[in-house]
Design a protein around this motif. Structure first.
Motif, PDB file in Angstrom:
ATOM      1  N   LEU A 173      -3.075   1.144   0.150  1.00 55.81           N
ATOM      2  CA  LEU A 173      -2.681  -0.256  -0.002  1.00 55.81           C
ATOM      3  C   LEU A 173      -3.872  -1.213  -0.123  1.00 55.81           C
ATOM      4  O   LEU A 173      -3.841  -2.116  -0.975  1.00 55.81           O
ATOM      5  N   PRO A 174      -4.928  -1.079   0.683  1.00 55.50           N
ATOM      6  CA  PRO A 174      -6.024  -2.058   0.553  1.00 55.50           C
ATOM      7  C   PRO A 174      -6.710  -2.036  -0.813  1.00 55.50           C
ATOM      8  O   PRO A 174      -6.932  -3.096  -1.422  1.00 55.50           O
ATOM      9  N   ILE A 175      -7.053  -0.858  -1.313  1.00 54.71           N
ATOM     10  CA  ILE A 175      -7.808  -0.792  -2.568  1.00 54.71           C
ATOM     11  C   ILE A 175      -6.945  -1.230  -3.752  1.00 54.71           C
ATOM     12  O   ILE A 175      -7.415  -1.923  -4.662  1.00 54.71           O
ATOM     13  N   THR A 176      -5.662  -0.866  -3.751  1.00 53.36           N
ATOM     14  CA  THR A 176      -4.799  -1.287  -4.859  1.00 53.36           C
ATOM     15  C   THR A 176      -4.570  -2.797  -4.834  1.00 53.36           C
ATOM     16  O   THR A 176      -4.534  -3.442  -5.890  1.00 53.36           O
ATOM     17  N   ALA A 177      -4.436  -3.368  -3.633  1.00 57.77           N
ATOM     18  CA  ALA A 177      -4.261  -4.820  -3.551  1.00 57.77           C
ATOM     19  C   ALA A 177      -5.514  -5.553  -4.018  1.00 57.77           C
ATOM     20  O   ALA A 177      -5.432  -6.559  -4.739  1.00 57.77           O
ATOM     21  N   LEU A 178      -6.682  -5.064  -3.628  1.00 61.26           N
ATOM     22  CA  LEU A 178      -7.927  -5.719  -4.036  1.00 61.26           C
ATOM     23  C   LEU A 178      -8.104  -5.675  -5.547  1.00 61.26           C
ATOM     24  O   LEU A 178      -8.402  -6.705  -6.180  1.00 61.26           O
ATOM     25  N   VAL A 179      -7.915  -4.496  -6.142  1.00 63.51           N
ATOM     26  CA  VAL A 179      -8.092  -4.365  -7.588  1.00 63.51           C
ATOM     27  C   VAL A 179      -7.050  -5.193  -8.331  1.00 63.51           C
ATOM     28  O   VAL A 179      -7.359  -5.886  -9.311  1.00 63.51           O
ATOM     29  N   GLY A 180      -5.808  -5.139  -7.884  1.00 62.03           N
ATOM     30  CA  GLY A 180      -4.762  -5.923  -8.531  1.00 62.03           C
ATOM     31  C   GLY A 180      -5.035  -7.421  -8.451  1.00 62.03           C
ATOM     32  O   GLY A 180      -4.865  -8.154  -9.439  1.00 62.03           O
TER      33      GLY A 180
END
Length: 378
Positions: A173-180
């Motif tokens: 969840l953290p990495i996908t939210a940051l990239v998105g």
């Protein structure tokens, strides 16, 4: 010091000619560039003299010292066989015999020809067919395992499925939210510069909504998960091959597909739609904030206009695509993991091939969805 330099003296006045070696034929003396070039020229002259008539006499007795490096140079100059006439001391003969015993012939020169090209293409086609056969077998076994799961749900590996769901979904969840979020900001800033020229500021909601919900959100999440979790799946199963755990499972009668492939595939199929929605929401949030700063569109207007401009069918299409992406990533990861050989080099190659194949498959399937459902939600 001059007398210790390796050198070759060619005496052609006698019949046969004599090739006399002088100096110290050792690694430190042979490493001098000028000395090495002079020796190469002398060896070429000696070979030319041997080709012109009777074989010359090689006189090695005058050498001050001969080590394995110098002996290897001589052995290579002789064409890796003993000359017809050779004069040397017993210690020098012992050194040359050791070099002759343990020397490895150089690899054959690979020459490109039509036959070699066709053979290489044939090997690649056979490798592709082997991968295709393994993929079909893996998919068929997955269907059988799903039928077995439907008949016996109480004996399913639910703990494995929940564990993979946590590792694949919750920890990403953290990495996908940051990239998105960052992708949404970038898109909004770039589009705001173009839309402002035509006074079409409000259309940024339409473009961002369609682009992020329908395409970029699911594809971004799939690419990130392919690089993060797809490689982890291949590495986990590959390490089990290296440590012989897969062989132990076969001996114990534990089905690899039911315990390894099916839990990961189900977890990926469940996690990917949720991650796609999460990534899309983060991207929309970034786009909304960037639109507010760059164009003055309030978040309230953005939230109000988004449901009116983007049809709900785009969301269902994105969820369906994400499920397919998840199944593909899991199957490709398991496929390459099961094909790993029991060595670390194969493990690294399989992990790399898994990530590249997963990302390529995601993009190809997304293009296929775009063509097949071009009239849905637009």
């Amino acid at each position: 010091m001059e007398d210790s330099q390796p050198r070759i003296a060619l005496h052609t006045a006698t019949a046969p000619s004599v090739v006399a070696l002088h100096g110290r034929w050792t690694a430190d003396h042979l490493a001098v560039p000028t000395t090495w070039q002079a020796l190469q020229q002398g060896l070429q002259l000696a070979q030319a003299a041997s080709a012109g008539g009777r074989a010359p006499v090689w006189d090695v007795r005058s050498l001050q010292r001969l080590d394995h490096t110098g002996a290897q140079v001589l052995w290579n100059a002789w064409g890796r066989h003993w000359p017809e006439q050779l004069e040397l001391l017993p210690a020098q003969r012992a050194m040359l015999e050791r070099v002759a015993q343990f020397s490895v012939p150089p690899p054959p020169v690979q020459r490109t020809s039509l036959t070699a090209l066709l053979a290489a293409m044939g090997r690649r086609m056979l490798g592709l067919l082997a991968h295709l056969e393994g993929a079909v077998r893996l998919i068929g076994q997955l269907w059988l395992d799903l039928l077995h799961l439907a008949r016996n749900p109480l004996h399913a590996p639910w703990r494995d499925i929940s564990g993979h769901l946590y590792r694949i979904g919750a920890t990403a969840l953290p990495i996908t939210a940051l990239v998105g979020f960052l992708i949404g900001v970038v898109l909004a800033y770039l589009m705001s510069q173009q839309l402002r020229q035509f006074g079409a500021d409000t259309f940024i909601v339409n473009i961002l909504g369609i682009a992020l919900i329908r395409e970029l959100g699911p594809v971004l999440a799939a690419i990130l998960i392919a690089g993060r979790s797809g490689s982890a799946i291949t590495a986990q199963i590959g390490v089990m091959r290296v440590t012989e755990e897969l062989d132990a499972m076969r001996v114990l009668g534990i089905a690899k597909g039911y315990r390894l492939v099916m839990p990961r595939t189900l977890a990926m199929a469940l996690a990917m739609p949720l991650l796609a929605v999460w990534t899309t929401l983060a991207a929309l949030l970034g786009g909304m904030l960037a639109a507010d700063l760059a164009m003055g569109l309030s978040p309230a207007y953005f939230v109000t206009a988004l449901p009116k401009t983007v049809d709900i069918a785009n969301l269902w299409l994105a969820l369906a695509k994400s499920t397919v992406f998840g199944v593909l990533i899991a199957l490709i990861g398991c496929h390459y993991g099961l094909r790993v050989k029991p060595n670390t080099q194969s493990l690294g190659q399989g992990t790399t091939a898994s990530v590249v194949t997963s990302i390529t498959a995601v993009i190809l399937v997304d293009a296929l969805f775009a063509v097949l459902f071009k009239g849905v939600g637009v």
